[in-house]
Structure formats: C-alpha cells, structure tokens
Enzyme design. Sequence first.
Site, PDB file in Angstrom:
ATOM      1  CG  HIS A 210     -19.547 -84.695 -58.387  1.00 24.19           C
ATOM      2  ND1 HIS A 210     -18.391 -84.071 -57.975  1.00 24.19           N
ATOM      3  CD2 HIS A 210     -19.251 -85.334 -59.554  1.00 24.19           C
ATOM      4  CE1 HIS A 210     -17.418 -84.316 -58.835  1.00 24.19           C
ATOM      5  NE2 HIS A 210     -17.910 -85.079 -59.810  1.00 24.19           N
ATOM      6  CG  HIS A 252     -17.473 -85.230 -51.378  1.00 25.17           C
ATOM      7  ND1 HIS A 252     -16.969 -83.953 -51.261  1.00 25.17           N
ATOM      8  CD2 HIS A 252     -17.480 -85.509 -52.703  1.00 25.17           C
ATOM      9  CE1 HIS A 252     -16.682 -83.472 -52.461  1.00 25.17           C
ATOM     10  NE2 HIS A 252     -16.989 -84.400 -53.356  1.00 25.17           N
TER      11      HIS A 252
END
Length: 296
Positions: A210, A252
């Site tokens: 992303h 993440h």
Amino acid sequence: MPGSQTRNRPRDRNNILNRPEFMSLNQPIRRETSTGEGRSGASRRTASRRPSQQDDATARGSRDSSEGAPSGDGVPKDGSRWPEQDCMQLNPSFRGIAVNSLLAIDISLSRRLGVCAGAHGPGAPLRPMVALLAFSGHALPWLCGTMLCLWRSNTLAGQEVLVNLLLALLLDLMTVAGVQKLVQRRGPWDAPPGFLDRVALDAYSFPAAHASRAVMVSRFLLNHLVLAVPLRILLYLWAFLVGVSRVLLGKHHLSDVGCGFALGFLHFSLVESVWLDSAACQALLAIGSLHWAPLV
C-alpha cells in the site's frame, strides 16, 4: 666336619638369599632359555592383545559411522554439530549488533503502534476509518478505476497517461508481490492476510504494498496533472497516511513501510524513464481490445 657343618647352618639361616621369596636369585641364569621364553611370552601377549585391539577399533568405527562421521568441513554427516561449534559467539561484530538492535527496535515500536490491530484494542473506535484509509491504497480500486477511465477516455493525451499509469500499477503489483514472496516476512502481530490482501497478492509484510502504491500514484499524478498547492499537499499527506494506517492495523512494520515508500519512488522513476508515447499506447490498446479503434 660335623663341627663345620654345625657352624654353617646358622650362617645359612641368616643368609637373606636363602629365604623362599629370594630362592630364584640363587638359580643360575640361562640366557638362551630365558630369552626365548621371554620372546615367546611377549609374542603370545602381543597376539592375545591384537584381536582385542582390532575388536575395539571395529566397534569404535561402527560407533562413529552410526553417530555420523565428520565430513570434509569438520561437520558430521548427520547434520549435528560438535559441542565446540555450538558455542555462543562471545565477540559478535559491531555490524551484527547494530542490525539486531535496529530489528528489535523496529518490532517493538511496530507492535506498540498497532493500536487498531484487534477489535478490542485501544484504537478500536478508529479502526473503521483507518481501514477505509488503508483501502484507498489497495490495488483493486486503482486498477479498476484506471481501466474505467481508460474506457471512457476519448483523447490521445488522456489515453497515453492512463495506459502508462496502468502499466505502472501492474509493475508495482508484480514487483512487490515477488519481493514479498522471496522475503516472506510476517507482520508484527502475525495476523493472517484477509481476502482483499490475497486478491492483491499482499500476503506478507515486507515491503508494504500500500505504501509503495500510494507513493507511486501520488508522484505520478503530481507530475502529470496540474493541481493547486492545497491538492498537492493533500496528495503527499494521503500517501503518508496510507503507509501509517497499515502500521496502525498491525499489518506492517515501520521498516516495511519505509522500504515501500522507497520502492514506490523507484517505480515512478522507472516508468518515467521508459514512458510510452501515444503511438505505442494506441498499439497496446488495439492489441488488448479488438473493438477499440485507435484515434486519429
């Protein structure tokens, strides 16, 4: 004569060589016989010793072969390690200490910042808004939106920009998916990927897909669209918040997002360096769809 014998008896009794334990010393020495007997006894002892030594060597060899004989590099064949090879490194290098320390700090901070990772965490009320912000950097809406705009576009310049944007999105998707498959790093909370993540091939943590996509798209739009200063600031802020949202959701690490930002900028630079002109874009559109006639 009897008197001399009587005098010799006490002398013989007092002689120490006449004692039983020293009687062998009074016997004459037979050199050849004793030497032969000694050699035969030594040979018999050696012969009796050799089978036992051979048996011990055979047993030791079978034991070594069963436990795993050492290979050429000093490691046993069965993969085990010697005790001295399994010892702790008392003098690690400065580079190893620095890397391990940075990784530990990265994992600790990422876990602390993942406040929206669980449904009952401290950031649970903000979870829907953070998830929506993260979805704005997903590959699915950008690919579908770019193809829809390309289908509705009726200008050569617009089609040129949209075709290059579509190629950039595909490049980012395939590159990030390949690196993730190669590294296979799990997230800080080790949460299984969702359905949308599997669709976008975003199954692992490193690098953040992303974040890479957000930086690449923002740089692409800023370079090819004429926007006011507030909109340009909003694009930069949006790309940054997309990366932060993935950390807040526990998907993440901070290092994953940082590497994703760098990878997105690299993708933008690569697409700009191999920019396809209008003729190449029209040829690709003609190949991709038989019903799409090139504009003149």
